[in-house]
Design a protein around this motif. Structure first.
Motif, mmCIF file in Angstrom:
data_model
loop_
_atom_site.group_PDB
_atom_site.id
_atom_site.type_symbol
_atom_site.label_atom_id
_atom_site.label_comp_id
_atom_site.label_asym_id
_atom_site.label_seq_id
_atom_site.Cartn_x
_atom_site.Cartn_y
_atom_site.Cartn_z
ATOM 1 N N ARG A 73 69.939 -87.809 -3.138
ATOM 2 C CA ARG A 73 69.153 -86.704 -3.671
ATOM 3 C C ARG A 73 69.100 -85.486 -2.764
ATOM 4 O O ARG A 73 68.893 -84.381 -3.228
ATOM 5 C CB ARG A 73 67.706 -87.162 -3.919
ATOM 6 C CG ARG A 73 67.572 -88.300 -4.885
ATOM 7 C CD ARG A 73 67.026 -87.813 -6.224
ATOM 8 N NE ARG A 73 67.472 -88.685 -7.279
ATOM 9 C CZ ARG A 73 68.234 -88.276 -8.303
ATOM 10 N NH1 ARG A 73 68.608 -87.026 -8.386
ATOM 11 N NH2 ARG A 73 68.607 -89.111 -9.240
ATOM 12 N N HIS A 74 69.219 -85.723 -1.458
ATOM 13 C CA HIS A 74 68.923 -84.624 -0.533
ATOM 14 C C HIS A 74 70.177 -83.831 -0.194
ATOM 15 O O HIS A 74 71.274 -84.365 -0.182
ATOM 16 C CB HIS A 74 68.294 -85.191 0.746
ATOM 17 C CG HIS A 74 67.554 -84.167 1.544
ATOM 18 N ND1 HIS A 74 68.179 -83.392 2.476
ATOM 19 C CD2 HIS A 74 66.251 -83.781 1.531
ATOM 20 C CE1 HIS A 74 67.283 -82.574 3.019
ATOM 21 N NE2 HIS A 74 66.105 -82.795 2.457
ATOM 22 N N LYS A 82 74.648 -73.662 -5.171
ATOM 23 C CA LYS A 82 73.304 -74.158 -4.898
ATOM 24 C C LYS A 82 72.330 -73.044 -4.536
ATOM 25 O O LYS A 82 71.166 -73.095 -4.904
ATOM 26 C CB LYS A 82 73.345 -75.221 -3.800
ATOM 27 C CG LYS A 82 73.972 -74.766 -2.485
ATOM 28 C CD LYS A 82 74.008 -75.930 -1.511
ATOM 29 C CE LYS A 82 74.505 -75.510 -0.140
ATOM 30 N NZ LYS A 82 75.973 -75.336 -0.084
ATOM 31 N N VAL A 96 68.580 -76.288 -4.977
ATOM 32 C CA VAL A 96 67.984 -77.102 -3.925
ATOM 33 C C VAL A 96 66.514 -76.741 -3.813
ATOM 34 O O VAL A 96 66.172 -75.586 -3.572
ATOM 35 C CB VAL A 96 68.685 -76.868 -2.571
ATOM 36 C CG1 VAL A 96 68.052 -77.741 -1.503
ATOM 37 C CG2 VAL A 96 70.163 -77.180 -2.687
ATOM 38 N N ASN A 124 63.006 -77.834 -1.894
ATOM 39 C CA ASN A 124 62.461 -78.594 -0.759
ATOM 40 C C ASN A 124 63.496 -79.510 -0.141
ATOM 41 O O ASN A 124 63.183 -80.615 0.283
ATOM 42 C CB ASN A 124 61.262 -79.447 -1.210
ATOM 43 C CG ASN A 124 60.152 -78.597 -1.768
ATOM 44 O OD1 ASN A 124 59.904 -77.504 -1.271
ATOM 45 N ND2 ASN A 124 59.527 -79.075 -2.828
ATOM 46 N N GLY A 125 64.729 -79.076 -0.117
ATOM 47 C CA GLY A 125 65.765 -79.895 0.494
ATOM 48 C C GLY A 125 66.386 -80.903 -0.462
ATOM 49 O O GLY A 125 67.376 -81.517 -0.140
ATOM 50 N N PHE A 126 65.801 -81.089 -1.633
ATOM 51 C CA PHE A 126 66.362 -82.046 -2.579
ATOM 52 C C PHE A 126 67.208 -81.327 -3.623
ATOM 53 O O PHE A 126 66.839 -80.253 -4.106
ATOM 54 C CB PHE A 126 65.261 -82.862 -3.244
ATOM 55 C CG PHE A 126 64.645 -83.858 -2.295
ATOM 56 C CD1 PHE A 126 65.180 -85.132 -2.174
ATOM 57 C CD2 PHE A 126 63.581 -83.502 -1.493
ATOM 58 C CE1 PHE A 126 64.649 -86.040 -1.281
ATOM 59 C CE2 PHE A 126 63.043 -84.400 -0.596
ATOM 60 C CZ PHE A 126 63.569 -85.679 -0.488
ATOM 61 N N VAL A 127 68.362 -81.923 -3.950
ATOM 62 C CA VAL A 127 69.275 -81.285 -4.889
ATOM 63 C C VAL A 127 68.825 -81.576 -6.315
ATOM 64 O O VAL A 127 68.520 -82.722 -6.652
ATOM 65 C CB VAL A 127 70.718 -81.793 -4.678
ATOM 66 C CG1 VAL A 127 71.674 -81.017 -5.551
ATOM 67 C CG2 VAL A 127 71.121 -81.675 -3.216
#
Lengths: 361, 507
Positions: free
Chosen positions: A223-224, B358, B364, B366-369
């Motif tokens: 996810r990150h 992105k 993206v 908070n750092g999450f995709v």
């Protein structure tokens, strides 16, 4: 004529099947090796894989499974990020030792403190930091001087090993130990002891950290953005540069992460199952974790399973040494074969075999 | 009187999932220049590989001088008198010319004799080449001469050339044509593969046109127009991009004395490049490959940092700003190399959409995709740019070159950049897809973006650019309005003929 043909897409089925197949082939070839040594092959394989779980003394061995698997998993999870990004930390063993030295050193500095709420958390921080610092050496050398991190990290294992000897005989030696080498036993130091949390399960804080690392790694990878960048950097460095991933930062983060987790594993080990800073403290978890990482396909869940499998071969291997007088090196050979066959079978993920006349592209 | 040199009858070759050649038949006469025309994927490469012994056809027969001809490997083909100059050179940068030639020979003579022969042949055919020069220092045109001379040393009866002019300046092309005409006069047949229809009209005696693996027609190129040939290739009418003249806008991107060392060995450093691009403008940058195109793109995309003032975006110095921050400002780029640079081969289209999208598409948080968002973005690109693929979860490697190119260009254009830099936007893309990509670039400019198109295709640049500048050995010429530039002027801007001379036809 047999030819290998590149698959248009990597085969999903094979990427799951190949670790299983590698285990089976290892059992067969390992059995042959044992037979060549004059040992009963079926019994040897059974001793390694079956007896620790379901044999006569299984109740003694089962907790050992968690104790052995936890450091393997913790280290392998850290390594897997670097391996995915094409950054090869081979020196986890050294970082593991340094984590233990930092953790134990801190604990002993506070001896005989009773403030567990202070000492134990500080030990975790110190152990993590120890591994991190040790891993930063190959990282910074690579970033600033373009050295090869494989060689530097590997050589630092031997440096750490000598440091361990020196500490066990010198600075950290137990003042009440009648001159014997080795530090105070942290198991007898309540503020620092990484004790079993539930009796007879083998569950200690390191096991919890390992499970936590698996979950965190899974989320990070799927996810990150960091996990995405790691995969990108490994698959095509130029595309990663185009996506704004700094190659140098990636080297430092991946080495730092794997060093930190290895250091943490070392600290949990020295404060718990091992208890003492001794020259014989390290038993190769840092190297075996490389096998665990690849056997688990660099995937967190795979690493979890592979960690247990390798822990099993450790325990079963010791059992086979005792019961069947198998030499220790035969067991190490057996563990190495696992990686060897995995890499061999792995070809099937990206290629398929074609029989018949040669096709030329 | 001409005699048939090579006759192909009913050649068929199928790969898993695709028939590359279906029942292909035609003849090549002695001493003729025979063009093989077709879009990408029409089966030209497979066909010439069959002739050169690299591919074994599934069925069909070939006759060379009336004898059955079935080359088992390129060695057999060469022994039969067939030579081939590939589009991609197989030369070692670190070796000199004579050593490179010797490496390709079965029984190389002593290097000194070979060097003398190279000198003889190169003078005879007007391709001067110093056998002792290191290949890494040669221009693309000179490297091609090494390949051609390597072939000529075998005294071939049939010379196959795959897209030989894609790396040459117009003057170099003219010299190459003189060489080919001289070979033809000596009775050598040439099988000439190219997309460039005007060249084919100027050079070739006959043309065979392939579409989807089948011969769909032949013609005498000088008797038909380029447009007619193109339509035979595409099998429909060709859409020519059109543009509406936009108003002259503000300066969006300014390069000021841009100089930088190449990050690669044997790369070209950028030398003091200064240019401005205004909103609504397309700046075409021409030049032969290896003259700093890649380095210029890296400096603009942010992959290669430079001194801050050297690259300015709306007056703001951004030479040190990394790629994603540049995207955030509104500067997007599409590199030339699709697989491995613009896109990660083993990642899905969804992941590749997030790769550069992105930042501007807010994928993206908070750092999450946001993978759902990335998938939506990928399907919009697939939809709007007619990318032929089963879906967003296919890996980039599984797409054909042209389709991936549409995806890569579409990904940048659909981010609505204020400045877009593209390198070789239509390289290896078929005619109709190329037209669509050019139209999309023009539409973006019409909406007020500044666009820099780096390309080796001069026709393309003349078609879409407002201003034209040439990149030569890392230096950029002063831009000139594209309208009214003649091909000779363009050639001179590109650095002329790199010291080539016309073949001594009377030698």
């Amino acid at each position: 004529m047999i030819t290998l043909e590149r698959r248009p897409q990597p085969s999903r089925a094979w990427s799951y099947l190949s670790p299983l197949l590698a285990v089976i082939v290892t059992m067969i070839v390992g059995g042959l090796v044992f037979a060549a040594l004059g040992k009963p092959p079926v019994e040897a394989i059974r001793t390694i894989f079956w007896d620790p779980l379901f044999g006569d003394f299984a109740s003694y061995f089962r907790p050992q499974l968690l104790v052995k698997a936890a450091p393997l998993i913790l280290i392998a999870i850290g390594l897997s990020f670097g391996f995915r990004a094409g950054i090869w930390n081979i020196g986890a063993e050294g970082q593991y030792i340094m984590g233990a030295l930092f953790g134990a050193g801190l604990a002993l500095a506070f001896y005989p403190s009773e403030a567990r709420w202070l000492v134990f958390p500080l030990m975790i921080v110190a152990g993590t930091l120890g591994g991190l610092i040790w891993a930063m050496i190959p990282g910074l050398l690579r970033v600033y001087f373009r050295t090869n991190e494989i060689l530097v990290s590997l050589m630092l294992v031997y440096v750490a090993d000598f440091l361990l000897d020196a500490m066990a005989l010198g600075l950290l030696r137990n003042p009440d130990g009648m001159g014997f080498p080795g530090s105070r036993n942290l198991q007898q130091y309540p503020a620092a002891h990484n004790a079993e949390l539930i009796a007879n399960t083998g569950m200690h804080w390191g096991v919890i950290a390992a499970f936590f690392a698996v979950v965190a790694a899974y989320i990070l990878l799927s996810r990150h953005i960091f996990g995405f960048n790691v995969r990108l950097a490994g698959q095509s460095p130029r595309a990663a540069a185009f996506a704004g991933v700094s190659a140098d930062k990636m080297v430092l983060i991946c080495l730092g992460l794997s060093g930190a987790l290895a250091g943490m594993a070392g600290m949990f080990e020295v404060a718990g199952p091992s208890g003492q800073v001794l020259a014989s403290f390290n038993v190769g978890y840092g190297f075996t974790a490389i096998i665990v990482a690849f056997l688990g396909r660099l995937h967190p869940v795979g690493i979890l399973l592979a960690g247990f499998l390798m822990a099993l071969t450790y325990i079963g291997g010791e059992l086979a040494q005792m019961n069947l007088q198998l030499p220790r090196s035969a067991i190490q050979l057996f563990q190495g074969m696992l990686l060897f066959f995995l890499l061999a079978v792995d070809v099937m993920t990206n290629f398929r075999i074609r029989f018949g006349r040669q096709k030329v592209a | 009187m001409t005699r048939t040199l090579l006759a192909l009858a009913g050649l068929t070759k199928a790969y898993p999932g695709v028939v590359a050649n279906r029942d292909v038949s035609f003849e090549i006469q002695q001493g003729e220049v025979h063009a093989l025309l077709g879009e990408n994927g029409a089966g030209k490469s497979t066909l010439v590989k069959s002739i050169y012994g690299l591919v074994k056809p599934d069925s069909g027969v070939m006759h060379l001088n009336g004898q059955p001809f079935e080359p088992a490997d390129p060695k057999a083909a060469r022994a039969a008198g067939i030579a081939m100059v590939f589009q991609h050179f197989s030369l070692f940068d670190a070796l000199n010319v004579a050593e490179n030639v010797a490496l390709g020979m079965e029984n190389p003579p002593p290097l000194r004799d070979l060097a003398a022969r190279i000198r003889d042949v190169s003078e005879q055919y007007g391709l001067p080449l110093d056998p002792s020069r290191i290949v890494g220092d040669l221009s693309a045109g000179e490297r091609q001469r090494v390949e051609i001379i390597r072939c000529l040393l075998q005294d071939p009866k049939l010379l196959i050339m795959d897209e030989p002019t894609s790396v040459l300046t117009p003057q170099e092309v003219e010299i190459l044509f003189e060489t080919l005409r001289k070979l033809k006069a000596e009775g050598t047949a040439i099988l000439y593969i190219s997309h460039k229809l005007e060249e084919i009209r100027a050079l070739c005696d006959t043309a065979t046109i392939l579409r989807l693996g089948e011969v769909v027609g032949d013609c005498v190129p000088s008797d038909v127009s380029a447009r007619e040939m193109a339509e035979m290739m595409v099998g429909g009418t060709l859409h020519v991009p059109e543009r509406e003249a936009g108003p002259e806008g503000d300066i969006l991107l300014k390069l000021e004395g841009l100089s930088a060392r190449s990050p690669q060995e044997f790369g070209t450093p950028l030398r003091d490049i200064s240019v401005e691009v205004r909103a609504g403008q397309v700046l075409g940058i021409g030049g032969v490959a290896g003259n700093g195109q890649d380095e210029l793109l890296l400096a603009l995309s942010g992959e290669m940092p430079t001194a801050p003032q050297m690259v300015q975006f709306k007056g703001q110095p951004i030479g040190q700003v990394p790629p994603n921050a540049r995207r955030g400002l509104g500067l997007c780029a599409a590199p030339e190399e699709r697989l491995g640079h613009a896109a990660a081969p083993d990642m899905t289209l969804t992941e590749n959409a997030a790769l550069s999208g992105k930042t501007r598409k807010n994928l993206v948080k908070n750092g999450f995709v946001d993978w759902g968002g990335a998938r939506d973005f990928a399907s919009v690109i697939i939809d709007r740019f007619d990318v032929r693929t089963p879906g967003t979860e296919n890996v980039a490697r599984s797409l054909s070159g042209g389709n991936l190119q549409k995806f890569v260009i579409g990904r940048e254009i659909l981010q609505d950049p204020e400045v877009l830099v593209v390198n070789q936007p239509t390289w290896g893309v078929d005619a109709s897809a190329a037209a669509a990509i050019r139209q999309a670039i023009l539409d973006l400019a019409a909406k007020g973006a500044a666009v820099i198109v780096i390309s080796q295709d001069l026709d393309e640049l003349m078609e879409i650019s407002d201003n034209f500048a040439a990149l030569n050995e890392g230096r950029l010429s002063a831009p000139r309005p594209a309208k009214g530039l003649t091909i000779e002027e363009v050639g001179l801007m590109l650095g002329g003929a790199h010291d080539m001379e016309v073949a001594h036809v009377d030698a």
